[in-house]
Scaffold this active site. Structure first.
Site, PDB file in Angstrom:
ATOM      1  N   SER A  48       0.989  -1.234   0.066  1.00  0.00           N
ATOM      2  CA  SER A  48      -0.174   0.013  -0.107  1.00  0.00           C
ATOM      3  C   SER A  48       0.940   0.988  -0.172  1.00  0.00           C
ATOM      4  O   SER A  48       2.212   1.057   0.181  1.00  0.00           O
ATOM      5  CB  SER A  48      -0.895  -0.064   1.289  1.00  0.00           C
ATOM      6  OG  SER A  48       0.027   0.054   2.436  1.00  0.00           O
ATOM      7  N   ASP A  80      -0.791  -1.570  -4.149  1.00  0.00           N
ATOM      8  CA  ASP A  80      -2.092  -1.618  -3.770  1.00  0.00           C
ATOM      9  C   ASP A  80      -2.555  -0.103  -3.187  1.00  0.00           C
ATOM     10  O   ASP A  80      -1.937   0.675  -2.818  1.00  0.00           O
ATOM     11  CB  ASP A  80      -2.005  -2.293  -2.234  1.00  0.00           C
ATOM     12  CG  ASP A  80      -3.411  -2.838  -1.928  1.00  0.00           C
ATOM     13  OD1 ASP A  80      -4.228  -2.801  -2.819  1.00  0.00           O
ATOM     14  OD2 ASP A  80      -3.440  -3.450  -0.853  1.00  0.00           O
ATOM     15  N   HIS A  81      -3.729   0.167  -3.665  1.00  0.00           N
ATOM     16  CA  HIS A  81      -4.519   1.536  -3.522  1.00  0.00           C
ATOM     17  C   HIS A  81      -3.479   2.716  -3.756  1.00  0.00           C
ATOM     18  O   HIS A  81      -3.107   3.380  -2.936  1.00  0.00           O
ATOM     19  CB  HIS A  81      -4.879   1.397  -2.195  1.00  0.00           C
ATOM     20  CG  HIS A  81      -6.065   0.570  -1.783  1.00  0.00           C
ATOM     21  ND1 HIS A  81      -7.479   0.600  -2.379  1.00  0.00           N
ATOM     22  CD2 HIS A  81      -5.953  -0.674  -1.210  1.00  0.00           C
ATOM     23  CE1 HIS A  81      -7.867  -0.255  -2.142  1.00  0.00           C
ATOM     24  NE2 HIS A  81      -7.118  -1.337  -1.223  1.00  0.00           N
ATOM     25  N   ASP A 102      -7.071   3.580  -7.363  1.00  0.00           N
ATOM     26  CA  ASP A 102      -8.227   3.655  -6.414  1.00  0.00           C
ATOM     27  C   ASP A 102      -8.573   5.090  -6.352  1.00  0.00           C
ATOM     28  O   ASP A 102      -8.203   5.973  -5.460  1.00  0.00           O
ATOM     29  CB  ASP A 102      -7.824   3.229  -5.233  1.00  0.00           C
ATOM     30  CG  ASP A 102      -9.082   3.166  -4.060  1.00  0.00           C
ATOM     31  OD1 ASP A 102     -10.436   3.742  -4.462  1.00  0.00           O
ATOM     32  OD2 ASP A 102      -9.153   2.737  -2.929  1.00  0.00           O
ATOM     33  N   GLY A 182      -9.907  -3.972   6.882  1.00  0.00           N
ATOM     34  CA  GLY A 182      -9.859  -4.103   8.342  1.00  0.00           C
ATOM     35  C   GLY A 182     -10.595  -5.147   8.880  1.00  0.00           C
ATOM     36  O   GLY A 182     -11.526  -5.670   8.337  1.00  0.00           O
ATOM     37  N   HIS A 215     -11.275  -7.144  -2.031  1.00  0.00           N
ATOM     38  CA  HIS A 215     -10.373  -6.334  -1.252  1.00  0.00           C
ATOM     39  C   HIS A 215     -10.898  -6.684   0.371  1.00  0.00           C
ATOM     40  O   HIS A 215     -12.083  -7.116   0.519  1.00  0.00           O
ATOM     41  CB  HIS A 215     -10.313  -4.800  -1.316  1.00  0.00           C
ATOM     42  CG  HIS A 215      -9.662  -4.425  -2.437  1.00  0.00           C
ATOM     43  ND1 HIS A 215      -8.370  -3.777  -2.219  1.00  0.00           N
ATOM     44  CD2 HIS A 215      -9.650  -4.613  -3.862  1.00  0.00           C
ATOM     45  CE1 HIS A 215      -7.627  -3.540  -3.312  1.00  0.00           C
ATOM     46  NE2 HIS A 215      -8.456  -4.082  -4.185  1.00  0.00           N
ATOM     47  N   THR A 240      -5.012  -7.303   7.189  1.00  0.00           N
ATOM     48  CA  THR A 240      -5.301  -7.363   8.686  1.00  0.00           C
ATOM     49  C   THR A 240      -5.029  -8.738   9.409  1.00  0.00           C
ATOM     50  O   THR A 240      -4.218  -8.664  10.143  1.00  0.00           O
ATOM     51  CB  THR A 240      -6.567  -6.817   9.166  1.00  0.00           C
ATOM     52  OG1 THR A 240      -6.847  -5.688   8.257  1.00  0.00           O
ATOM     53  CG2 THR A 240      -6.739  -6.462  10.541  1.00  0.00           C
TER      54      THR A 240
HETATM   55 ZN   LIG Z   1      -7.784  -2.959  -0.506  1.00  0.00          ZN
END
Ligand SMILES: [Zn+2]
Length: 291
Positions: A48, A80-81, A102, A182, A215, A240
């Site tokens: 990320s 990622d993102h 994103d 999360g 996701h 997570t």
């Molecule tokens: Zn994601």
């Protein structure tokens, strides 16, 4: 070296999905790679923007590339993102295999326009790169949340998904289908699980024919994940759960050896703990039983 697109399509024809696991440091990378090698399943590691900032965009590419060259194993790297074109281009130029672009927080038409522009710019850097677009609301932050955000209004509709995929030219679509970034505390304790809208996934697959990413897979019911893969999910993101395992492994190691100062001795149990979670998820995505 195989292309990620071929690996995803092969998994799809086998009724399986590929696991995507975020790496925040070398502990995560070692653990995920070891689990994939052991099970002989292709794997995607993702970073990320926070993880890229911590490890370094070029440094992550160098680590993944060296593992790949040494082992000749299908290990892929995803940005990622990414939330802006410059950020996405930086990762593409550095050598990432895929980019999650994103801008799903924007209204639909703006999301379409910016994502289309990103697809064109990223393909100009590397025609083989996979670009994933995001539609709908799946919350933010792969961390422990006190309570669940209300995401019911942000679910992706099959009609929007079709328009979005056609208008942007993305390779992979990440829809909102009951998934959430999360985990809740009750999920970490194993008391509750996330549930997915399987019918919606099947409808989005039928409407778009696109490769699909789920996701926020952490804490999702095993049976729901199996059904989601059956309905057309090709890539499942787990972050997570790995972070929780990392912390548990680390805390246990520190508690057990309060005088230990040798980092690789303290970190080894964290590698093992992350590896076990990754391994169990990979087996499930493969179509096997989680273990
Ligand atoms: Zn994601």
């Amino acid at each position: 070296m195989q292309l990620l697109r071929n690996v995803l399509e092969k998994a799809q024809s086998d009724g399986a999905a590929i696991g995507h696991f975020n790496i925040a440091d070398l502990v995560f990378l070692k653990a995920v790679f070891a689990a994939a090698e052991e099970l002989k399943v292709p794997v995607v590691v993702g970073a990320s923007s926070g993880e890229r900032a911590f490890m370094g965009v070029h440094e992550i590419v160098a680590l993944v590339r060296s593992l790949r060259e040494e082992s000749n194993f299908p290990l892929f790297l995803n940005a990622d993102h990414t939330h802006s074109l410059p950020e996405a281009l930086e990762a593409a130029r550095a050598g990432f295999d895929s980019i999650v672009f994103d801008v799903s927080a924007l209204p639909f038409e703006k999301n379409v326009r910016q994502t289309k522009e990103a697809v064109e710019a990223l393909k100009a850097v590397n025609p083989a790169i996979l670009v994933e677009g995001e539609l709908g609301d799946i919350g933010t932050g792969s961390e422990i949340h006190e309570k669940a955000p209300d995401l019911a209004k942000g679910l992706t509709t099959p009609g929007d998904a079709k328009r979005y995929v056609e208008a942007t030219g993305i390779d992979v679509l990440a829809p909102a289908v009951g998934n959430m970034h999360g985990m809740l505390k009750s999920m970490v304790r194993g008391e509750t699980r996330k549930h997915l809208d399987i019918a919606r996934i099947a409808e989005i697959k039928a409407a778009t024919g696109s490769l699909l990413t789920l996701h926020g897979g952490s804490g999702t019911d095993d049976e729901d994940l199996r059904k989601a893969i059956g309905a057309g999910i090709n890539l499942v993101h787990i972050n997570t759960e790995l972070r929780v395992a990392w912390r548990d492994g680390l805390e246990n190691a520190l508690a057990k050896e309060p005088d230990e100062v040798v980092p690789y001795k303290i970190l080894e149990p964290a590698v093992e703990s992350v590896k076990q979670v990754a391994r169990s998820r990979m087996r499930l995505f493969e179509g096997g039983l989680a273990a």
